[in-house]
Design a protein around this motif. Sequence first.
Motif, short mmCIF file in Angstrom:
data_model
loop_
_atom_site.label_atom_id
_atom_site.label_comp_id
_atom_site.label_asym_id
_atom_site.label_seq_id
_atom_site.Cartn_x
_atom_site.Cartn_y
_atom_site.Cartn_z
N GLY A 1 -30.62 -36.76 53.08
CA GLY A 1 -31.90 -36.15 52.90
C GLY A 1 -31.67 -35.53 51.55
N GLY A 2 -30.75 -34.62 51.65
CA GLY A 2 -30.61 -33.53 50.42
C GLY A 2 -30.37 -34.14 49.29
N ILE A 3 -29.42 -35.40 49.19
CA ILE A 3 -29.29 -36.04 48.03
C ILE A 3 -30.49 -36.82 47.44
N SER A 4 -31.20 -37.34 48.53
CA SER A 4 -32.45 -38.01 48.07
C SER A 4 -33.36 -37.25 47.45
N GLU A 5 -33.53 -35.94 47.99
CA GLU A 5 -34.51 -35.00 47.28
C GLU A 5 -33.90 -34.56 45.73
N ALA A 6 -32.66 -34.22 45.79
CA ALA A 6 -31.86 -34.07 44.34
C ALA A 6 -32.31 -35.24 43.44
N LEU A 7 -32.25 -36.38 43.87
CA LEU A 7 -32.58 -37.66 42.91
C LEU A 7 -33.82 -37.78 42.63
N ILE A 8 -34.88 -37.17 43.26
CA ILE A 8 -36.17 -37.47 43.09
C ILE A 8 -36.72 -36.85 41.42
N THR A 9 -36.23 -35.90 41.15
CA THR A 9 -36.47 -35.26 39.80
C THR A 9 -36.07 -36.39 38.68
N THR A 10 -34.88 -36.81 38.72
CA THR A 10 -34.33 -37.78 37.89
C THR A 10 -35.12 -39.12 37.69
N ALA A 11 -35.71 -39.49 38.95
CA ALA A 11 -36.44 -40.56 39.00
C ALA A 11 -37.85 -40.42 38.18
N LEU B 1 -33.65 -35.06 30.69
CA LEU B 1 -32.94 -33.91 30.77
C LEU B 1 -33.56 -33.06 31.98
N LEU B 2 -34.80 -32.60 32.03
CA LEU B 2 -35.36 -31.96 33.12
C LEU B 2 -35.08 -32.75 34.50
N GLY B 3 -35.14 -33.91 34.63
CA GLY B 3 -34.88 -34.47 35.82
C GLY B 3 -33.42 -34.34 36.04
N LEU B 4 -32.43 -34.56 34.99
CA LEU B 4 -30.98 -34.39 35.45
C LEU B 4 -30.89 -32.96 36.06
N LEU B 5 -31.51 -31.94 35.51
CA LEU B 5 -31.37 -30.47 35.71
C LEU B 5 -31.60 -30.50 37.30
N GLY B 6 -33.01 -30.94 37.52
CA GLY B 6 -33.19 -30.99 38.86
C GLY B 6 -32.33 -31.46 39.89
N THR B 7 -31.69 -32.69 39.53
CA THR B 7 -30.75 -33.28 40.46
C THR B 7 -29.44 -32.37 40.48
N VAL B 8 -29.04 -31.84 39.37
CA VAL B 8 -27.75 -30.95 39.48
C VAL B 8 -28.34 -29.72 40.56
N LEU B 9 -29.25 -28.93 40.10
CA LEU B 9 -29.52 -28.11 41.07
C LEU B 9 -29.76 -28.44 42.62
N GLY B 10 -30.41 -29.72 42.88
CA GLY B 10 -30.28 -30.31 43.92
C GLY B 10 -29.08 -30.36 44.64
N MET B 11 -28.06 -30.82 43.77
CA MET B 11 -26.75 -31.12 44.17
C MET B 11 -26.15 -29.98 44.83
N ILE B 12 -26.48 -28.82 43.76
CA ILE B 12 -25.75 -27.55 44.34
C ILE B 12 -26.04 -27.17 45.75
N ASP B 13 -27.50 -27.32 45.82
CA ASP B 13 -27.94 -26.96 47.11
C ASP B 13 -27.22 -27.85 48.36
N VAL B 14 -27.11 -29.07 47.98
CA VAL B 14 -26.66 -30.02 49.27
C VAL B 14 -24.97 -29.39 49.44
N PHE B 15 -24.49 -29.14 48.29
CA PHE B 15 -22.81 -28.86 48.61
C PHE B 15 -23.12 -27.23 48.99
#
Length: 209
Positions: free
Chosen positions: A149-159, A119-133
């Motif tokens: 690059g922004g999407i890749s960074e957003a997925l790091i927390t999920t991984a 869930l923490l990873g998913l939250l990080g991805t959501v926050l990252g995607m918000i920054d991307v948009f």
Amino acid sequence: MLDLMYAGGWLMVPIIASSVVATAIVIERAWMLRRTRIMPPGLLARIWQLYRLGQLSDTQIEEIRYGSPLGRMLAAGLANRMHSREVMKEAIAETGRQVVVELERFLNTLGTIAAVTPLLGLLGTVLGMIDVFAVIVEAGVGDPEVLAGGISEALITTAAGLAVAIPTLMFHRFYDNRVSRLVVDMEELALRLIEVIKGEREDTVEGAA
């Protein structure tokens, strides 16, 4: 590795902290849940020999009590050996509940980590995607490299969250199953001791745990 941590943002901190705690619990439980520590080989046979020879003193019972978790359960029954079978069983069951709590120590924490880190990873991805948009709104979609690059960074927390959660969940299930097996085996030995002491079973318990 450090680059990935920085790229994942501040949510990488609780994820990494969770991984450290989970690793510590796994190592601690591996040491504390050793079968030879929980159920010392030959303990029941030694108790029966002392009882049969009339050497089962209060001092011996206290030594058995503090020697192992199984010893605590058997000592509870031995302390009530002059009473009925039901009283012995009740004393062993009450002590057994306390022993189970100790055997399950930190397992709830391990399960919580396994549930929370994805869930923490998913939250990080959501926050990252918000920054991307937000970047898309400001600069448009003209630069695919920036978006990738922004999407890749957003997925790091999920991984990272999944990398922590998967082995943690596996160890949680493993230790939970081990505790269950140990409890069943200890209950069987405790019942065997009661039956032998009360003369309900012809058994010298030689070679028993």
